[in-house]
Design a protein around this motif. Structure first.
Motif, mmCIF file in Angstrom:
data_model
loop_
_atom_site.group_PDB
_atom_site.id
_atom_site.type_symbol
_atom_site.label_atom_id
_atom_site.label_comp_id
_atom_site.label_asym_id
_atom_site.label_seq_id
_atom_site.Cartn_x
_atom_site.Cartn_y
_atom_site.Cartn_z
ATOM 1 N N ASP A 44 -5.123 -3.621 -12.508
ATOM 2 C CA ASP A 44 -5.667 -3.845 -11.171
ATOM 3 C C ASP A 44 -4.608 -4.357 -10.205
ATOM 4 O O ASP A 44 -4.692 -4.137 -9.001
ATOM 5 C CB ASP A 44 -6.818 -4.866 -11.221
ATOM 6 C CG ASP A 44 -8.139 -4.197 -11.584
ATOM 7 O OD1 ASP A 44 -8.244 -2.978 -11.389
ATOM 8 O OD2 ASP A 44 -9.032 -4.896 -12.064
ATOM 9 N N PRO A 47 -2.387 -1.335 -8.406
ATOM 10 C CA PRO A 47 -2.995 -0.759 -7.202
ATOM 11 C C PRO A 47 -3.029 -1.725 -6.032
ATOM 12 O O PRO A 47 -2.885 -1.323 -4.878
ATOM 13 C CB PRO A 47 -4.415 -0.403 -7.652
ATOM 14 C CG PRO A 47 -4.296 -0.225 -9.115
ATOM 15 C CD PRO A 47 -3.276 -1.221 -9.563
ATOM 16 N N ALA A 50 0.072 -1.619 -4.183
ATOM 17 C CA ALA A 50 0.157 -0.371 -3.415
ATOM 18 C C ALA A 50 -0.626 -0.448 -2.109
ATOM 19 O O ALA A 50 -0.296 0.239 -1.147
ATOM 20 C CB ALA A 50 -0.356 0.792 -4.252
ATOM 21 N N ILE A 51 -1.659 -1.278 -2.066
ATOM 22 C CA ILE A 51 -2.470 -1.386 -0.857
ATOM 23 C C ILE A 51 -1.609 -1.787 0.330
ATOM 24 O O ILE A 51 -1.606 -1.142 1.380
ATOM 25 C CB ILE A 51 -3.603 -2.422 -1.045
ATOM 26 C CG1 ILE A 51 -4.666 -1.882 -2.002
ATOM 27 C CG2 ILE A 51 -4.238 -2.754 0.302
ATOM 28 C CD1 ILE A 51 -5.733 -2.896 -2.317
ATOM 29 N N PHE A 67 -3.947 4.901 -0.186
ATOM 30 C CA PHE A 67 -5.128 4.052 -0.281
ATOM 31 C C PHE A 67 -6.233 4.730 -1.085
ATOM 32 O O PHE A 67 -6.962 4.082 -1.837
ATOM 33 C CB PHE A 67 -5.621 3.688 1.119
ATOM 34 C CG PHE A 67 -6.522 2.496 1.134
ATOM 35 C CD1 PHE A 67 -7.886 2.631 1.264
ATOM 36 C CD2 PHE A 67 -5.998 1.214 0.996
ATOM 37 C CE1 PHE A 67 -8.720 1.528 1.269
ATOM 38 C CE2 PHE A 67 -6.817 0.108 0.999
ATOM 39 C CZ PHE A 67 -8.178 0.267 1.128
ATOM 40 N N VAL A 70 -5.410 4.165 -4.615
ATOM 41 C CA VAL A 70 -5.763 2.805 -5.007
ATOM 42 C C VAL A 70 -7.234 2.719 -5.383
ATOM 43 O O VAL A 70 -7.608 2.158 -6.423
ATOM 44 C CB VAL A 70 -5.440 1.815 -3.870
ATOM 45 C CG1 VAL A 70 -6.058 0.452 -4.146
ATOM 46 C CG2 VAL A 70 -3.939 1.688 -3.690
ATOM 47 N N ARG A 73 -8.318 3.937 -8.727
ATOM 48 C CA ARG A 73 -7.823 3.206 -9.893
ATOM 49 C C ARG A 73 -8.295 1.759 -9.962
ATOM 50 O O ARG A 73 -7.801 0.991 -10.778
ATOM 51 C CB ARG A 73 -6.292 3.263 -9.903
ATOM 52 C CG ARG A 73 -5.798 4.619 -10.351
ATOM 53 C CD ARG A 73 -4.392 4.915 -9.884
ATOM 54 N NE ARG A 73 -3.976 6.239 -10.341
ATOM 55 C CZ ARG A 73 -4.335 7.383 -9.755
ATOM 56 N NH1 ARG A 73 -5.145 7.348 -8.701
ATOM 57 N NH2 ARG A 73 -3.942 8.537 -10.234
ATOM 58 N N THR A 74 -9.193 1.379 -9.110
ATOM 59 C CA THR A 74 -9.736 0.032 -9.166
ATOM 60 C C THR A 74 -11.202 0.092 -8.770
ATOM 61 O O THR A 74 -11.746 1.167 -8.516
ATOM 62 C CB THR A 74 -8.938 -0.918 -8.253
ATOM 63 O OG1 THR A 74 -9.375 -2.248 -8.491
ATOM 64 C CG2 THR A 74 -9.132 -0.564 -6.794
ATOM 65 N N LEU A 79 -11.471 -4.906 -5.215
ATOM 66 C CA LEU A 79 -10.845 -4.712 -3.909
ATOM 67 C C LEU A 79 -11.354 -5.730 -2.898
ATOM 68 O O LEU A 79 -10.596 -6.249 -2.079
ATOM 69 C CB LEU A 79 -11.133 -3.301 -3.416
ATOM 70 C CG LEU A 79 -10.317 -2.788 -2.231
ATOM 71 C CD1 LEU A 79 -8.860 -2.633 -2.602
ATOM 72 C CD2 LEU A 79 -10.890 -1.465 -1.740
#
Length: 317
Positions: A44, A47, A50-51, A67, A70, A73-74, A79
């Protein structure tokens, strides 16, 4: 369900393809359920990194594609709930540990010339004693505050996920609004904490560092941390109705800024920490972030002269 559809998922949450004292330095100086799912570890965290990376160019096709990656993958729970405090923790620890090498070991030595308060050095014992409270504020108080505020943030749309995301100009306007609102909220909260009884009971702890370092940006009574640190930072996106992309960008800027303002160093190309460093020296001046309300209320003290002296010294160096 609304969040699911906005994120391209069906009502069950499945992905669907829908493309429509001591100084501290030696020397001188509701809508939705609030049940939470624990993060699943580094799967987690990656990602999450990456946000903010994808938001460095908000409004771009590249940012939107990253995004989307992301979100695939979460989970939305991560989030919206775990992501913000965890991202703040990552930014904070990375930056402060980098500064700790300079603060505690004074390496590399050529950077020491950029110390704002001249021939001062961090007390390692005081630095270590500050760590537990800093971690408590980052890992406990931040999570608690996000838990309490989350229903309001979701209702307001602060944590909404939109495709396509906000344009560059929308992000810019919202960011300017957020910065101005933070100046208002932080200035008045901070100045209130300097009122006699409140100062002695709450804020004095933070001012035990007369010459601060990056670690102690959130070295504060938890009440103060909520009122003047995490509160203004989180409430400003709420006021502006910013998207989650913009919110993550703002958190990155806000955390980096507060650490820099406490760092005690005026590095080239970095924002200068003169204002808040002066506040720690004099206590009763420069309460704000960007100086607008200090100028309006006449609380700059002798800061202008102080800054001119520092800049003359820097030119000499």
């Amino acid at each position: 369900q609304t969040l699911h559809r906005a994120m391209g998922r069906d009502d069950a949450g499945k992905r669907v393809d829908d493309r429509s004292m001591p100084s501290g330095r030696r020397g001188d100086g509701i809508l939705q359920s609030v049940s939470v799912e624990a993060p699943k570890g580094w799967a987690d965290v990656v990602p999450l990194v990456a946000i903010t990376a994808c938001c460095t160019i908000p409004g771009s096709a590249w940012a939107e594609s990253v995004f989307r990656w992301v979100i695939d993958r979460t989970s939305e729970e991560f989030l919206l709930f775990w992501g913000p405090p965890l991202w703040v923790l990552i930014i904070y620890t990375t930056y402060t540990l980098a500064l700790a090498v300079l603060d505690l070991w004074e390496k590399p030595a050529f950077l020491l010339r950029y110390r704002v308060q001249g021939d001062t050095s961090v007390d390692p014992r005081m630095w270590l004693r500050s760590v537990p409270l800093v971690l408590f504020n980052l890992m406990v108080v931040n999570v608690f505050f996000n838990y309490v505020m989350r229903p309001l943030l979701v209702w307001r749309g602060t944590y909404k996920v939109e495709f396509p995301g906000p344009s560059f100009w929308t992000c810019l306007v919202n960011l300017i609004g957020i910065i101005l609102w933070q100046e208002v909220l932080f200035y008045y909260a901070h100045r209130t904490l300097h009122y006699g009884p409140l100062y002695r009971a709450i804020h004095k702890l933070h001012h035990t560092w007369k010459s601060p370092c990056g670690l102690v940006a959130v070295y504060a009574n938890p009440i103060e941390h909520i009122l003047s640190n995490v509160g203004p930072v989180a409430i400003c996106p709420f006021i502006m109705g910013a998207s989650i992309q913009e919110t993550y960008v703002w958190f990155t800027i806000a955390i980096a800024s507060t650490i820099t303002s406490h760092s005690g160093y005026a590095f080239p190309l970095f924002p200068k920490p003169y204002g808040h460093d002066y506040h720690h020296m004099k206590f009763n001046a420069m309460y704000g972030v960007i100086g607008i309300l200090d100028a309006l209320h006449g609380t700059t003290g002798n800061y202008v002269k102080h800054r001119e002296e520092i800049e003359r010294r820097e030119k000499t160096l």
